[in-house]
Write an enzyme that holds these catalytic residues in place. Structure first.
Site, PDB file in Angstrom:
ATOM      1  N   CYS A  93     -19.029   9.012 -14.807  1.00  0.00           N
ATOM      2  CA  CYS A  93     -19.530   8.395 -16.028  1.00  0.00           C
ATOM      3  C   CYS A  93     -20.983   8.841 -16.243  1.00  0.00           C
ATOM      4  CB  CYS A  93     -19.434   6.877 -15.923  1.00  0.00           C
ATOM      5  SG  CYS A  93     -20.711   6.141 -14.866  1.00  0.00           S
ATOM      6  N   CYS A 136     -23.374   7.702 -13.417  1.00  0.00           N
ATOM      7  CA  CYS A 136     -23.166   8.442 -12.174  1.00  0.00           C
ATOM      8  C   CYS A 136     -23.635   9.880 -12.312  1.00  0.00           C
ATOM      9  CB  CYS A 136     -21.696   8.389 -11.773  1.00  0.00           C
ATOM     10  SG  CYS A 136     -21.177   6.719 -11.307  1.00  0.00           S
ATOM     11  N   HIS A 179     -20.782   1.909  -8.658  1.00  0.00           N
ATOM     12  CA  HIS A 179     -19.726   2.902  -8.841  1.00  0.00           C
ATOM     13  C   HIS A 179     -19.600   3.724  -7.558  1.00  0.00           C
ATOM     14  CE1 HIS A 179     -19.750   3.016 -13.532  1.00  0.00           C
ATOM     15  NE2 HIS A 179     -19.905   1.783 -13.061  1.00  0.00           N
ATOM     16  N   GLU A 223     -19.538   6.919  -6.982  1.00  0.00           N
ATOM     17  CA  GLU A 223     -20.493   8.019  -6.837  1.00  0.00           C
ATOM     18  C   GLU A 223     -21.873   7.511  -6.438  1.00  0.00           C
ATOM     19  OE1 GLU A 223     -17.600   9.226 -10.200  1.00  0.00           O
ATOM     20  OE2 GLU A 223     -18.528   7.391  -9.440  1.00  0.00           O
TER      21      GLU A 223
END
Length: 160
Positions: free
Chosen positions: A87, A90, A57, A59
């Site tokens: 999410c 993250c 992801h 992040e």
């Protein structure tokens, strides 16, 4: 608003540009920028489909890059700007990295409308493990404590 762009707005727009670039490269529609003392330390897009890595992801990618740039796992003193609400994975990484603040643009509901299922994970985390959709099996083997005991005794450990 006076028309003056704040640092939060400026860096958040950079995260959104990272997300747009990620889509053009074939990644997901997410971007992140990590800032310390008004300077961008790291930026990243979503590489889940590009790297076949469900943890790639934006992040997490930005946190990994910032750690390499700063030569530390402790990102205290930084702010992460994310194109969308982080999410649960993250968010966990953000907490582990000791990032001081999160600024995001799109909400988890907006991400859901685009087909992302963060809400399911948030809902699952609120449930006791036995009630979650993904089966959990706690098998408390006698050996389970040994790594922790060794960690506690270790004199030259690097706390995190």
């Amino acid at each position: 608003m006076t028309g003056k762009t704040t640092d939060d707005e400026r860096f958040l727009k950079e995260a959104i540009r990272e997300a747009e670039a990620s889509v053009r490269r074939g990644g997901g529609p997410f971007g992140a920028v990590i800032v310390r003392e008004g300077k961008v330390i790291a930026r990243a897009g979503n590489h889940v489909t590009l790297d076949n890595d469900p943890t790639a992801h934006a992040e997490v990618n930005a946190i990994r890059r910032a750690g390499r740039v700063l030569n530390t796992y402790d990102l205290h003193g930084t702010v992460i700007y994310a194109s969308a609400e982080p999410c649960p994975m993250c968010l966990g990484a953000i907490y582990w990295a000791n990032i001081d603040r999160v600024v995001y643009a799109a909400s988890r509901d907006e991400a859901a409308r685009a087909g992302f299922r963060d809400a399911l994970i948030y809902e699952e985390l609120a449930l006791p493990p036995a009630q979650r959709h993904l089966p959990h099996c706690h098998l408390p083997l006698p050996e389970r404590k040994r790594p922790f005991e060794e960690w506690v005794k270790k004199e030259d450990k690097k706390e995190y």
